[in-house]
Design a protein around this motif. Sequence first.
Motif, PDB file in Angstrom:
ATOM      1  N   HIS A  47      40.780  -8.159   5.173  1.00 23.61           N
ATOM      2  CA  HIS A  47      40.485  -8.600   6.537  1.00 23.61           C
ATOM      3  C   HIS A  47      41.791  -8.863   7.292  1.00 23.61           C
ATOM      4  O   HIS A  47      42.828  -9.152   6.688  1.00 23.61           O
ATOM      5  CB  HIS A  47      39.602  -9.863   6.518  1.00 23.61           C
ATOM      6  N   ASP A  49      38.397  -5.469  10.872  1.00 24.84           N
ATOM      7  CA  ASP A  49      37.471  -6.564  11.197  1.00 24.84           C
ATOM      8  C   ASP A  49      36.213  -6.399  10.332  1.00 24.84           C
ATOM      9  O   ASP A  49      36.104  -5.459   9.532  1.00 24.84           O
ATOM     10  CB  ASP A  49      37.173  -6.626  12.707  1.00 24.84           C
ATOM     11  N   SER A  50      35.245  -7.288  10.497  1.00 19.85           N
ATOM     12  CA  SER A  50      34.070  -7.266   9.620  1.00 19.85           C
ATOM     13  C   SER A  50      33.306  -5.951   9.710  1.00 19.85           C
ATOM     14  O   SER A  50      32.824  -5.443   8.699  1.00 19.85           O
ATOM     15  CB  SER A  50      33.112  -8.398   9.987  1.00 19.85           C
ATOM     16  N   SER A  84      36.618  -8.796  19.093  1.00 16.77           N
ATOM     17  CA  SER A  84      36.732  -9.017  17.636  1.00 16.77           C
ATOM     18  C   SER A  84      38.212  -8.954  17.263  1.00 16.77           C
ATOM     19  O   SER A  84      39.064  -8.591  18.088  1.00 16.77           O
ATOM     20  CB  SER A  84      35.982  -7.904  16.895  1.00 16.77           C
ATOM     21  N   THR A  85      38.516  -9.242  15.997  1.00 12.39           N
ATOM     22  CA  THR A  85      39.935  -9.222  15.604  1.00 12.39           C
ATOM     23  C   THR A  85      40.544  -7.825  15.832  1.00 12.39           C
ATOM     24  O   THR A  85      41.618  -7.708  16.419  1.00 12.39           O
ATOM     25  CB  THR A  85      40.104  -9.661  14.137  1.00 12.39           C
ATOM     26  N   TYR A 112      42.866 -11.294   8.735  1.00 12.39           N
ATOM     27  CA  TYR A 112      43.450 -12.641   8.575  1.00 12.39           C
ATOM     28  C   TYR A 112      44.161 -12.823   7.247  1.00 12.39           C
ATOM     29  O   TYR A 112      44.655 -13.909   6.948  1.00 12.39           O
ATOM     30  CB  TYR A 112      42.342 -13.707   8.639  1.00 12.39           C
ATOM     31  N   TYR A 168      24.552 -13.216  12.515  1.00 16.62           N
ATOM     32  CA  TYR A 168      25.968 -12.856  12.444  1.00 16.62           C
ATOM     33  C   TYR A 168      26.250 -12.506  10.991  1.00 16.62           C
ATOM     34  O   TYR A 168      25.656 -13.093  10.083  1.00 16.62           O
ATOM     35  CB  TYR A 168      26.768 -14.075  12.891  1.00 16.62           C
ATOM     36  N   ASN A 177      28.533 -13.296   9.217  1.00 12.17           N
ATOM     37  CA  ASN A 177      29.043 -14.489   8.517  1.00 12.17           C
ATOM     38  C   ASN A 177      27.867 -15.356   8.066  1.00 12.17           C
ATOM     39  O   ASN A 177      27.638 -16.473   8.549  1.00 12.17           O
ATOM     40  CB  ASN A 177      29.946 -15.335   9.428  1.00 12.17           C
ATOM     41  N   SER A 196      31.209  -9.623  15.394  1.00 10.03           N
ATOM     42  CA  SER A 196      31.764 -10.040  16.693  1.00 10.03           C
ATOM     43  C   SER A 196      31.995  -8.835  17.600  1.00 10.03           C
ATOM     44  O   SER A 196      32.050  -8.976  18.814  1.00 10.03           O
ATOM     45  CB  SER A 196      33.075 -10.799  16.474  1.00 10.03           C
ATOM     46  N   HIS A 199      38.848 -14.633  20.582  1.00  7.69           N
ATOM     47  CA  HIS A 199      37.728 -14.206  19.751  1.00  7.69           C
ATOM     48  C   HIS A 199      36.459 -14.892  20.262  1.00  7.69           C
ATOM     49  O   HIS A 199      36.515 -16.048  20.695  1.00  7.69           O
ATOM     50  CB  HIS A 199      38.012 -14.612  18.294  1.00  7.69           C
ATOM     51  N   PHE A 234      31.124 -13.823   2.076  1.00 14.17           N
ATOM     52  CA  PHE A 234      30.048 -13.050   2.707  1.00 14.17           C
ATOM     53  C   PHE A 234      30.446 -11.584   2.903  1.00 14.17           C
ATOM     54  O   PHE A 234      29.600 -10.689   2.905  1.00 14.17           O
ATOM     55  CB  PHE A 234      29.606 -13.691   4.045  1.00 14.17           C
ATOM     56  N   MET A 235      31.760 -11.343   3.035  1.00  8.54           N
ATOM     57  CA  MET A 235      32.237  -9.964   3.231  1.00  8.54           C
ATOM     58  C   MET A 235      32.058  -9.159   1.937  1.00  8.54           C
ATOM     59  O   MET A 235      31.620  -8.010   1.960  1.00  8.54           O
ATOM     60  CB  MET A 235      33.706  -9.963   3.651  1.00  8.54           C
ATOM     61  N   HIS A 270      38.023 -21.613  14.855  1.00  8.47           N
ATOM     62  CA  HIS A 270      38.004 -21.269  16.289  1.00  8.47           C
ATOM     63  C   HIS A 270      37.496 -22.410  17.163  1.00  8.47           C
ATOM     64  O   HIS A 270      37.908 -22.556  18.310  1.00  8.47           O
ATOM     65  CB  HIS A 270      37.138 -20.021  16.515  1.00  8.47           C
ATOM     66  N   GLU A 286      34.194 -16.361  18.769  1.00  9.31           N
ATOM     67  CA  GLU A 286      33.822 -17.595  18.062  1.00  9.31           C
ATOM     68  C   GLU A 286      34.423 -18.827  18.748  1.00  9.31           C
ATOM     69  O   GLU A 286      34.165 -19.955  18.331  1.00  9.31           O
ATOM     70  CB  GLU A 286      34.299 -17.547  16.600  1.00  9.31           C
TER      71      GLU A 286
END
Length: 301
Positions: free
Chosen positions: A24, A40-41, A213-214, A26, A112, A114, A129, A197, A63-64, A174, A199
């Motif tokens: 990801h 991103d997700s 999104s990211t 991050y 979502y 997440n 997102s 973002h 969750f990913m 966030h 969030e």
Amino acid sequence: MDTLALQNEILQLKKERNAIILAHNYQIPEVQDIADITGDSLELSRAAATMGGDVIVFCGVDFMAETAAILSPKKKVLLPAIDACCPMAQMITAKELKLVKDRYPKAAVVCYVNTTAEVKAESDICCTSSNAVKVVNSVKEQQIIFVPDRNLALYVARFSKKEILPWEGFCIVHDQIMPEHVDKAKQIHPEAVLLVHPECRPEVIDRADEVASTSGIIKHVCTSQKNEFIIGTEVGILHRIKRECPTKLCYPLSEMALCRNMKKTDLIKVRDSLKSLEPRITVPEEIADKARRAINRMLDV
Ligand code: 13P
Ligand code: SF4
């Protein structure tokens, strides 16, 4: 052992195991740098669903990896940092969601990504997102139970005629970004474009030039004519921006926006997981089947 030697060992093990590494945006820089895909997700879910290989090493949060295991049930999905979780995903359970569904029987449930696999299994469709607005507007129902992020739900409501019922979850990273952070950053960098973002809180989103999104934020920075940006999301994203468009000047909206769970993965854990093929993430077939429907419906949108 130095970073280069570890990275080489990982590349060798990756070949032996016929593995792909997904990270990801991050993740820590060293991990991003050995990944096949950093994204991103949505991008990572797509990659998990479509890329080859026998093993997926997921450098992200629980969750990913669960989503990857649901989409690729024949592959071994590894989460090198087994305790890397998303606190927002813990803010709603399947049991709680069932109670809300009983109260609003005509509503569709948009969850979502997440969320846990159990919550996805109780949902009609997932979103991330980057596609939340599109997903909400794609369902036929007029009433939408949107879980678990209330800030994302309120953001989506700005672009939809549907009645949105938000669950009161939030991202602990966030949600702590405040309008005062915006004031301060804009004072120091008056020419910079503010990208945030979804969030983030509505008061922060109100002040943004762009919400994405990211990966959407990274794309915006890299393709914009402008040169200076204030980045309103987790600070790990700055590494990828620097790597992809090194000439742009990016400042974090808040230095405090750091997701500790996203930093739990390091090169040693990645190496060890490739060696032992542990910790492995699996989802019981009955839940995976139902959750897959909601995720695939999103990927079709
Ligand atoms: P993205 O899908 O935008 O990368 O967001 C994932 C996430 O956890 C943000 O906090
Ligand atoms: Fe969860 Fe927020 Fe961390 Fe993303 S940044 S993984 S939403 S806690």
